[in-house]
Each structure stands twice: as structure tokens, then as C-alpha cells.
Design an enzyme around this catalytic site. Structure first.
Site, short mmCIF file in Angstrom:
data_model
loop_
_atom_site.label_atom_id
_atom_site.label_comp_id
_atom_site.label_asym_id
_atom_site.label_seq_id
_atom_site.Cartn_x
_atom_site.Cartn_y
_atom_site.Cartn_z
N GLY A 65 0.83 -1.28 -0.06
CA GLY A 65 -0.02 -0.09 -0.15
C GLY A 65 1.03 1.17 -0.01
N ILE A 105 3.37 14.72 7.57
CA ILE A 105 4.18 14.72 6.19
C ILE A 105 4.89 16.00 5.90
CG2 ILE A 105 3.65 14.59 3.74
CD1 ILE A 105 1.46 12.47 4.48
N ASP A 132 -7.05 3.50 7.62
CA ASP A 132 -7.51 4.71 7.19
C ASP A 132 -9.08 4.97 6.64
OD1 ASP A 132 -4.90 5.25 7.97
OD2 ASP A 132 -4.24 5.91 6.11
N ALA A 183 -0.02 3.77 10.14
CA ALA A 183 0.20 2.34 9.66
C ALA A 183 -0.03 1.07 10.68
CB ALA A 183 1.44 2.39 9.02
N HIS A 228 22.66 2.63 31.40
CA HIS A 228 23.58 3.93 31.35
C HIS A 228 24.68 3.62 30.27
CE1 HIS A 228 25.31 7.70 32.24
NE2 HIS A 228 26.33 6.96 32.69
#
Length: 468
Positions: free
Chosen positions: A40, A184, A313, A322, A447
Site C-alpha cells: 500500500g 508529512i 484509514d 500504519a 546507562h
């Protein structure tokens, strides 16, 4: 007689292909209908190629702006953007091939073409009818053009472009106007700016990344100004028109006022998306949509027709991400297989934006908690005091935790800084396990790492930070 399947998935994006694979893994005869390459928009034109370009851009930006700090000398440094684009397409090709391999591995049939519902259980592709006991709609969304927000002008694919055009253009223009300051918009602005373009962002709302916490937006604004990106915030676009080899963008203050005409070699329209729900036969199947065209779903992604699901969507989940679509696909497949599933909490889904500095978040913002009258405590730790961030030469940003004042429940997390998109998952796990900030800071963080900032912010919720 039509071919029959347990599950037919319409759309092969990050929601559709994941749903198809999971359904097949669960022993269901599955087909996935996709006219273009599997993966997609996300894999082919969005998430993956853009992050590949951003990786190039970060290297270019650091060489141009910080090489001397690392003792590096590039007197004749050149950055070939065409090579960066070609590299991004190679990455895409490899991943698309990987999805095809998985389809074969698990027995998912890829039906190439556009699927249209002709009834509650039937889908037609190029005149051939297929029957499915269950159907998952994963048709995604398409980009918005200026006319979608009431402005004059349309995309032309060359000078006035969408993200899909921009992702394969192999040159960097001298001047660029980016319309829209969502994910975007700010990501492409960084790419263009890193490669030397004069960039202006135009945004209707008064700040960058309007859906993020105000402090995060303010920090990103400060950093983008330092990088030389021009900002036109609180400005409405009225007209986008080509004038020879230039593009003119007419803007005015969001509340009205005098108009200003901006000029650039290219304009990227990054206004957001609208659902791809028209023309797929929803009426024939009896599937209901909202006024804006989103398919109505419940917490398990079921539509009003119990055996038809909608994910990603095209559904009204409110998050065009996504990983949200993928998880919806898994939940839908598991539900079809009869496996009990937890309701999805869309508010607590992690969000990631790959600008520089990066932004990541989940849950409520301070503004939302105040509006709802929810009592909360804040813990905040600056990455300027984090040893790993300093070693990376990126001591920018902070980690901010919002926790319920009485119960300690983590209500929100907001991060800006280096690689914070990798750090946000810790908060997602903590929320899933109903952990409190106290439990986070009692978990030992190695750390030196950026993750120490999470522990420090967690301690700050209780007023006990060690290094600030």
C-alpha cells in the site's frame, strides 16, 4: 460458481496485508485484493521511502552543520539527491518482495485488481465474482488537494505535488512551499531543507504538529527556525496557481485579513487524507459511513454488518497510522477466527513523527486533560541533561509524562528529541500493564542511554528527579 473464501481482504496496505497473513495463519482460506504493489501507500509511497530519505537527510544535515564538531572536513562535499531517491526505491522493492513471499508462505491468494462489493458476501474484480464468509475492507485513504479545503487550485504532479509525487521526484528545487504542518509536511520540510532548498511551511493552525502537546510544538518551532525553515502559521491558503516556471500561493490570516502571495519552484500539498470509501460498493453491502465518508466501526473494527470489518484509514478510528491499521487487521482476523480480543484503545495508540528532532507521543495532552477536568501530575526531563544525547551531539528536547494525580495511571507521554520514536513503545507497554511512573523509575534503565530520560521524567512526576 464464484470462488469461495473464509476471508476476503480488499486492499493490500499495512492493514490489509497484515490482516490477510494473520487470517491465513489461523487456518482461514484467505484472499487479498490489491491492484498495485502489496504494501500500500505506507510501504510504497509513504512510511518506508520517506524514512529512508530522512536517514539520508540527517546525514547530509550533520555533515553540513556539525562536521567540524566531530573533527571532520568536507571542503568539497556534495549530496546527490537522486542517489538518495534510488536508495529509497531499492528498500521499497525489497520489502514489497518480502510481503509477496509471506503471502506464498502462508497461502494467501493475491487477486490483482480493484475490488467492488456487489452484496454482503460478494466482491467483484474485473468481472469475476468472489464470495467471502467474512470481508475486511482496507482501502485506505487518498490525499487532499487545495480544493478539498476551499482553496483554488489542483495538483499537477510536477510543480504542485502530493507526497506520492514528491517521494519519487529526484531533484531538489531552489524554493519549496509546504502546505500543511502535520507529519508529512514537517518531515518533507526537513528533507528539502537538509538538501539546501529554501523552505516555507504554511499552516492554518497557529502551530506545527497541531495535534501534539503545545510544548512539543513550541520546541519543534524553535528548532525549525534555527534550521532556517520559514514558518507561516495561522495562515489559510486561498489559491495555488502556476505562473510559468513558478507557483504562486495566496495566503491570508486564518481569521481573515490582507492577503499575501508567496512564490516557489514547487509546492507540496500536505493537507491530510480523505477515506477511499467511494466506488467500492458499500451501499450494495449495506455498510454505513459517516458524513465525511469514513466507515463506522466498533472497538473490534466490525461495521454495522457483523461479518464485514473495516480497518485503517478508511475506518473512523481517528488515527491514520500504519501500525494502527496493522493492529486492527490482527484484531479483525482473530475475531473472525473466534478468538476473544480486547477492545482497541485508539487514544493510547503511539504516534511518531520523523522530523528532526523527532516527535513521539501517546494518550492525552495537557490541554485535553484540562478541558476534561482530569487531575494530573507532570514529570518532565530535558535531554540536555542526558549523557547519551550529549554524546550524539543532539542534546535537544525532553520527555514529558502526564499521570493521574490520585491513581498514578499514565494518561499521556510526549517526547521530542533524538530517536524518541524508538522510546515511545516503553510507554505503550507500561500503559498496557497498568504501570505507574513509580514502577517505571524502579525498572533499571541502562546507562548511558536515551531511555534514562524516561526514568528521570517518571521520577519527576513524584518530584524526585536525580539529574535535574
Amino acid at each position: 460458481m464464484a470462488d469461495q473464501y473464509d476471508v476476503i481482504v480488499i486492499g493490500g496496505g499495512p492493514g490489509g496485508y497484515v490482516a490477510a497473513i494473520r487470517a491465513a495463519q489461523l487456518g482461514l482460506k484467505t484472499a487479498c485484493i490489491e491492484a498495485e504493489d502489496l504494501g500500500g501507500v505506507c510501504l510504497n509511497w509513504g512510511c518506508i521511502p520517506s524514512k529512508t530519505l530522512i536517514a539520508n537527510s540527517q546525514l547530509v544535515y550533520n555533515i553540513r552543520n556539525h562536521a567540524k564538531e566531530f573533527g571532520l572536513n568536507f571542503e568539497k562535499f556534495e549530496a546527490d539527491y537522486d542517489v538518495a531517491v534510488k536508495r529509497s526505491r531499492k528498500v521499497v522493492k525489497r520489502l514489497v518482495g518480502g510481503v509477496g513471499f509471506l503471502f506464498k508462505k502462508y497461502g494467501v491468494e493475491h487477486i490483482k485488481g480493484y475490488g467492488t462489493l456487489t452484496g454482503p458476501h460478494t466482491v467483484e474484480v474485473d468481472g469475476t465474482r468472489y464470495e467471502g464468509k467474512h470481508i475486511i475492507i482496507a482501502t485506505g485513504a487518498t490525499w487532499m488537494s487545495p480544493s478539498d479545503v476551499g482553496a483554488e487550485g489542483e495538483l499537477d504532479g510536477e510543480q504542485v505535488v502530493s507526497y506520492r509525487d514528491a517521494i519519487v521526484q529526484n531533484d531538489i528545487p531552489g524554493t519549496v512551499i509546504v502546505v500543511g504542518a502535520g507529519a508529512i509536511g514537517v518531515e518533507f520540510a526537513y528533507v528539502y531543507n537538509s538538501y539546501g532548498a529554501d523552505v516555507t511551511i504554511v499552516e492554518y493552525m497557529p502551530r506545527l504538529l497541531p495535534r501534539e502537546d503545545v510544548e512539543v510544538s513550541d520546541e519543534l518551532t524553535k528548532q525549525y527556525k534555527k534550521q532556517g525553515i520559514n514558518l507561516k502559521l495561522g495562515q489559510a491558503v486561498k489559491k495555488v496557481e502556476r505562473q510559468g516556471d513558478k507557483v504562486h500561493v495566496t495566503v491570508e490570516a486564518a481569521g481573515g485579513g490582507e492577503q499575501e502571495v508567496l512564490e516557489a519552484d514547487r509546492v507540496l500539498i500536505a493537507l491530510g487524507f480523505r477515506p477511499r470509501s467511494e466506488g467500492i460498493g458499500l451501499e450494495a453491502a449495506g455498510v454505513e459511513v459517516t458524513k465525511r465518508g469514513y466507515i463506522e466501526i466498533d472497538e473490534l473494527s466490525r461495521t454495522n454488518v457483523p461479518h464485514i470489518f473495516a480497518i485503517g484509514d478508511v475506518s473512523n478510528n481517528s488515527l491514520a497510522l500504519a501500525h494502527v491499521a496493522s493492529h486492527q487487521g490482527i484484531v479483525a482476523a482473530e475475531t473472525i477466527a473466534g478468538n476473544p480480543q480486547e477492545a482497541l484503545d485508539f487514544k493510547m495508540m503511539p504516534r511518531a513523527t520523523y522530523c528532526n528532532p523527532q516527535v513521539a507521543s501517546m494518550g492525552y495532552t495537557e490541554e485535553e486533560l484540562k478541558e476534561q477536568g482530569i487531575p494530573y501530575n507532570v514529570g518532565k526531563f530535558s535531554l540536555a541533561a542526558n549523557g547519551k544525547a550529549m554524546g550524539l551531539n543532539e542534546p535537544i528536547g525532553f520527555v514529558k509524562i502526564l499521570a493521574h494525580e490520585k491513581y498514578g495511571e499514565i494518561l499521556g507521554a510526549h517526547l521530542i528529541g533524538p530517536e524518541v520514536t524508538e522510546l515511545i513503545a516503553e510507554f505503550n507497554i507500561a500503559h498496557q500493564l497498568e504501570s505507574t511512573p513509580t514502577e517505571i523509575f524502579h525498572a533499571v534503565h541502562p546507562h548511558p542511554t536515551l531511555s534514562e530520560a524516561i526514568a528521570e521524567a517518571a521520577m519527576a512526576v513524584e518530584g524526585l528527579p536525580i539529574n535535574s
